[in-house]
Design a protein around this motif. Structure first.
Motif, PDB file in Angstrom:
ATOM      1  N   PRO A 255       0.889  -1.271   0.015  1.00 37.19           N
ATOM      2  CA  PRO A 255      -0.009  -0.049  -0.064  1.00 37.19           C
ATOM      3  C   PRO A 255       0.852   1.290   0.040  1.00 37.19           C
ATOM      4  CG  PRO A 255       0.079  -0.943   2.302  1.00 37.19           C
ATOM      5  CD  PRO A 255       0.749  -1.875   1.159  1.00 37.19           C
ATOM      6  N   ALA A 256       0.263   2.394  -0.513  1.00 31.12           N
ATOM      7  CA  ALA A 256       0.991   3.592  -0.645  1.00 31.12           C
ATOM      8  C   ALA A 256       1.019   4.326   0.812  1.00 31.12           C
ATOM      9  CB  ALA A 256       0.339   4.567  -1.695  1.00 31.12           C
ATOM     10  N   ILE A 257       2.329   4.060   1.607  1.00 22.28           N
ATOM     11  CA  ILE A 257       2.520   4.506   2.855  1.00 22.28           C
ATOM     12  C   ILE A 257       3.713   5.413   2.849  1.00 22.28           C
ATOM     13  CG2 ILE A 257       0.929   2.985   3.930  1.00 22.28           C
ATOM     14  CD1 ILE A 257       3.578   1.585   5.028  1.00 22.28           C
ATOM     15  N   TRP A 258       3.984   6.145   3.852  1.00 17.95           N
ATOM     16  CA  TRP A 258       5.324   6.703   4.259  1.00 17.95           C
ATOM     17  C   TRP A 258       6.217   5.400   4.642  1.00 17.95           C
ATOM     18  CZ3 TRP A 258       7.007  11.414   2.800  1.00 17.95           C
ATOM     19  CH2 TRP A 258       5.599  12.382   2.843  1.00 17.95           C
ATOM     20  N   ILE A 259       7.493   5.423   3.830  1.00 24.10           N
ATOM     21  CA  ILE A 259       8.528   4.380   4.277  1.00 24.10           C
ATOM     22  C   ILE A 259       9.609   5.275   4.616  1.00 24.10           C
ATOM     23  CG2 ILE A 259       7.473   2.540   2.691  1.00 24.10           C
ATOM     24  CD1 ILE A 259       9.761   3.364   0.883  1.00 24.10           C
ATOM     25  N   CYS A 260      10.570   4.554   5.450  1.00 22.70           N
ATOM     26  CA  CYS A 260      11.657   5.181   5.733  1.00 22.70           C
ATOM     27  C   CYS A 260      12.727   5.513   4.231  1.00 22.70           C
ATOM     28  CB  CYS A 260      12.720   4.178   6.759  1.00 22.70           C
ATOM     29  SG  CYS A 260      14.596   4.902   6.828  1.00 22.70           S
ATOM     30  N   GLY A 261      12.841   4.528   3.611  1.00 22.24           N
ATOM     31  CA  GLY A 261      13.670   4.640   2.418  1.00 22.24           C
ATOM     32  C   GLY A 261      14.967   4.178   2.439  1.00 22.24           C
TER      33      GLY A 261
ATOM     34  N   ASP B 253      11.620  -1.100   2.221  1.00 24.02           N
ATOM     35  CA  ASP B 253      12.275  -0.827   3.614  1.00 24.02           C
ATOM     36  C   ASP B 253      12.474  -2.435   4.148  1.00 24.02           C
ATOM     37  OD1 ASP B 253      12.093   1.725   4.011  1.00 24.02           O
ATOM     38  OD2 ASP B 253      10.313   1.625   5.471  1.00 24.02           O
ATOM     39  N   LEU B 254      11.665  -3.336   4.155  1.00 26.84           N
ATOM     40  CA  LEU B 254      12.158  -4.715   4.574  1.00 26.84           C
ATOM     41  C   LEU B 254      13.297  -5.158   3.638  1.00 26.84           C
ATOM     42  CD1 LEU B 254      10.873  -6.667   6.391  1.00 26.84           C
ATOM     43  CD2 LEU B 254       9.819  -7.771   4.494  1.00 26.84           C
ATOM     44  N   ILE B 255      13.616  -4.841   2.446  1.00 23.19           N
ATOM     45  CA  ILE B 255      14.743  -5.528   1.591  1.00 23.19           C
ATOM     46  C   ILE B 255      15.995  -4.750   2.274  1.00 23.19           C
ATOM     47  CG2 ILE B 255      15.705  -5.570  -0.490  1.00 23.19           C
ATOM     48  CD1 ILE B 255      13.054  -5.746  -1.701  1.00 23.19           C
TER      49      ILE B 255
ATOM     50  N   ASP C 206      16.014  11.130   5.945  1.00 23.93           N
ATOM     51  CA  ASP C 206      16.623  11.821   4.738  1.00 23.93           C
ATOM     52  C   ASP C 206      15.815  11.445   3.657  1.00 23.93           C
ATOM     53  OD1 ASP C 206      18.017  12.591   6.836  1.00 23.93           O
ATOM     54  OD2 ASP C 206      19.887  12.763   5.625  1.00 23.93           O
ATOM     55  N   GLN C 207      15.511   9.984   3.465  1.00 23.13           N
ATOM     56  CA  GLN C 207      14.900   9.415   1.994  1.00 23.13           C
ATOM     57  C   GLN C 207      13.607   9.174   2.054  1.00 23.13           C
ATOM     58  OE1 GLN C 207      16.909   9.338  -0.563  1.00 23.13           O
ATOM     59  NE2 GLN C 207      18.538  10.050   0.008  1.00 23.13           N
TER      60      GLN C 207
END
Length: 409
Positions: free
Chosen positions: A58-64, A99-101, A89-90
């Motif tokens: 789903p389209a959520i905010w991720i750390c990146g 994020d999981l990868i 930052d990302q």
């Protein structure tokens, strides 16, 4: 390796060359350190990977940039401490599988730096998925068991760390100031002028008084000192300043001494969903992402501008620490993988309703083989990325570390 000591702080115009050298040498310390500093290599891999080969979340905010060092104890304005994501930052609105990868790659490289056998890496991926998925099952606490040693140590240190200790780190003799040296460099006259205006602005005052530690709204605030801060790895070279402030004209009392961290926000390189609506201003993007992913930290951040560049500001609290997982046992590696994946899962899950959590949990389980508990898409990703980064790390060492006259950092 011979080293050339940095005997004086560089002029602002000379910072970039020194910072670039420091970044390259820092990344050469270990394969794990290289992964932390080579975010662009990870994003290039994501962009070259067929979207259909990864689950579309789903389209959520991720750390990146969800590696181990970007998680750790974080305190909220009332002093409550929790392990949360601590670097944004990302951050973008994107695919949570990224994020999981990224976390899986970081853990795999930490295992290799600890000389753990490959079978442990495979087991780490299994418990990582187990920990992450548990965050999307209502009422499932997973019985995570004993926290990993690195987390226990960090939490214990965070709970015990006081304002007096933080203040002591920045006090030199009878004068309260930031000690210049290899970490802190002199700020220019123009930088000091603009930083003074920033910390005296109404938004900064609101952050310092109303949002943090219940200081009085009319408390007197004075900038005692500021310095350019050589900090981080992948972000070296961006604007970064430490600012020491006196509240209520009582700098000798640690409770009225505070340290601001000012950091430049630049365009995120992390892949995002194309139709995602995000703030155009990069500082606003960082703060918005932080508030969704890590409420403890996000509520203490401010987006603003400095030297005509977007920056975000936060007051450093004594409890804000990062995790250090460089050399671990097999048991600790498995505990860390399960626990940290759960932390990331909770950051994602708090942005989803119950139906979305169920759908994402189902999607995560696809392509799971009969002989391996970890989904094949994740295992293939980690194997490919480890090989990619190991090769690049050796080339990086040959190019930047072999025979280099290093600046100590």
């Amino acid at each position: 390796m011979p080293k050339k000591l940095l005997t004086r702080t560089p002029r602002p115009s000379a910072r970039q060359d020194i910072l670039k050298t420091a970044q390259n040498l820092k990344m050469a310390r270990s394969a794990h350190a290289y992964v932390r500093g080579s975010t662009l290599r990870f994003y290039n891999w994501l962009n070259e990977t067929r979207a259909s080969s990864l689950p579309e979340g789903p389209a959520i905010w991720i750390c990146g940039d969800c590696h181990i060092g970007n998680l750790g104890p974080v305190a909220n304005a009332e002093g409550k401490i929790d392990i949360q994501i601590r670097d944004f930052d990302q951050t973008v609105i994107g695919n949570p599988s990224h994020d999981l990868i990224r976390l899986a790659l970081s853990l795999a490289m930490a295992a290799r730096s600890s000389d753990l056998p490959g079978v442990i890496t495979a087991k780490m991926m299994e418990v990582l998925v187990e920990g992450y998925e548990s965050a999307f099952r209502p009422g499932d606490d997973l019985r995570l068991g004993k926290k990993p040693q690195s987390v226990r140590v960090a939490l214990k240190t965070a709970h015990r760390r006081t304002w007096k200790e933080l203040a002591h780190e920045r006090m030199q003799g009878k004068t309260v100031h930031i000690p210049l040296g290899k970490r802190f460099w002199s700020a220019s006259r123009q930088e000091r002028k603009e930083i003074t205006a920033l910390v005296e602005s109404a938004p900064a005052r609101a952050l310092l008084t109303a949002s943090l530690r219940h200081r009085e709204d009319d408390a007197a605030i004075k900038m005692l000192d500021t310095a350019y801060w050589m900090k981080g790895c992948s972000s070296l070279g961006l604007l970064r300043f430490a600012v020491l402030l006196d509240v209520n004209k009582q700098a000798s009392e640690s409770s009225d001494l505070c340290l601001f961290d000012i950091k430049e926000a630049v365009t995120a390189a992390a892949p995002r969903y194309r139709d995602a609506g995000m703030p155009r201003d990069n500082a606003e993007r960082v703060v918005t992402g932080a508030r969704h992913l890590a409420p403890h930290l996000g509520s203490r951040m401010l987006a603003t501008r400095l030297l005509e560049r977007p920056v975000f500001v936060r007051e450093l609290l004594p409890q804000d620490l990062k995790l250090e997982i460089d050399h671990v046992s097999q048991e600790e590696a498995l505990r860390a993988a399960r626990y940290l994946a759960r932390v990331v899962g909770q950051a994602h899950a708090r942005q989803m309703d119950e139906a979305t959590c169920r759908a994402w949990h189902t999607e995560l389980a696809r392509q799971r083989s009969k002989t391996l508990e970890v989904p094949s898409w994740l295992w293939r990703s980690v194997v490919d990325l480890v090989a990619n980064h190991e090769r690049a790390y050796l080339e990086h060492c040959r190019r930047y570390a072999l025979g280099e006259q290093a600046v100590e950092f």
